[in-house]
Design an enzyme around this catalytic site. Structure first.
Site, PDB file in Angstrom:
ATOM      1  N   HIS A   1      17.208  11.177 -46.163  1.00  0.00           N
ATOM      2  CA  HIS A   1      15.781  11.124 -45.841  1.00  0.00           C
ATOM      3  C   HIS A   1      14.966  10.525 -46.997  1.00  0.00           C
ATOM      4  CE1 HIS A   1      14.887  14.419 -48.657  1.00  0.00           C
ATOM      5  NE2 HIS A   1      16.024  14.957 -48.212  1.00  0.00           N
TER       6      HIS A   1
ATOM      7  N   GLU B   1      20.121  20.562 -44.711  1.00  0.00           N
ATOM      8  CA  GLU B   1      20.232  20.705 -46.155  1.00  0.00           C
ATOM      9  C   GLU B   1      21.014  21.964 -46.505  1.00  0.00           C
ATOM     10  OE1 GLU B   1      20.493  19.616 -49.077  1.00  0.00           O
ATOM     11  OE2 GLU B   1      18.431  19.040 -49.603  1.00  0.00           O
TER      12      GLU B   1
END
Length: 221
Positions: free
Chosen positions: A8, A88
């Site tokens: 990202h 994550e």
């Protein structure tokens, strides 16, 4: 099969660690820099893909969805699926800044693969959930099982990218530990050399076809 993994764009938490004390990790927005990184990555991806369709799996975090939006892949996207296993590494709820900084120091000294965060995961835990996902990567779309030239895009996070490559490339823990995360908005391309199962490339579970990485990760500094 071609597998593209992208980290990202820069998020609020990447530039201000104290943000994790006030904002849930999964709710972090991209910064203006992160938006531009995603747009720049999108231009490179559109050139790479050409007219070829791509199946997309995206981490459920806000910053990964925002990254996908700003990639602007348009009609090239055939299907999109949110995939929680691409998330994550879990730190666990809102963080305390002093504790966060202590754990990062300890993790650097102990090793990113085995160190377990106080209220979250170890790198090994992330590896386990990723291998489960990668093993059954084509299962959501059984009608594509025989497709030989399929391209899949994973919009995810830096640690997850390294661990996914570790699983597919057959890296040891020491080899994984020697590498750094890619920068925000960067991507890597994994290409499967052999689709008949005859290769012993040392990848996932030590079986199956060999994968080739388009370029290496930087070494740990």
């Amino acid at each position: 099969m071609r597998l593209i993994l992208i980290r990202h764009g820069e998020s609020v938490g990447n530039v201000d660690e104290s943000a994790f004390c006030l904002i849930p990790d999964h709710a972090m927005d991209l910064t203006d820099v992160g938006v531009q990184q995603a747009k720049d990555a999108g231009a490179r991806l559109r050139e790479l893909l050409g007219p070829q369709p791509v199946d997309v799996f995206v981490s459920p975090y806000r910053r990964t969805w925002q990254t996908l939006e700003h990639l602007a892949l348009g009609s090239r996207i055939r299907r999109v699926r949110e995939e929680p296993r691409l998330r994550e590494q879990d730190w666990g709820n809102l963080q305390d800044l002093a504790s966060q900084q202590r754990q990062k120091r300890e993790r650097n000294a102990f090793g990113h693969f085995f160190y377990r965060l106080d209220s979250g995961e170890s790198g090994a835990d992330v590896y386990d959930r990723l291998t489960g996902f990668l093993t059954g990567l084509t299962s959501p779309w059984a009608d594509d099982a025989g497709e030989q030239d399929r391209t899949v895009l994973l919009v995810t996070h830096g640690l997850a990218m390294r661990l996914a490559c570790m699983a597919l490339m057959g890296w040891t823990v020491s080899e994984f530990e020697a590498l750094s995360n890619p920068v925000n908005g960067d991507f890597r391309v994994l290409t499967r050399l052999d689709t008949n199962g005859s290769s012993t490339g040392g990848g996932l579970l030590g079986l199956g076809p060999a994968w080739v990485l388009d370029r290496p990760f930087d070494t740990w500094k």
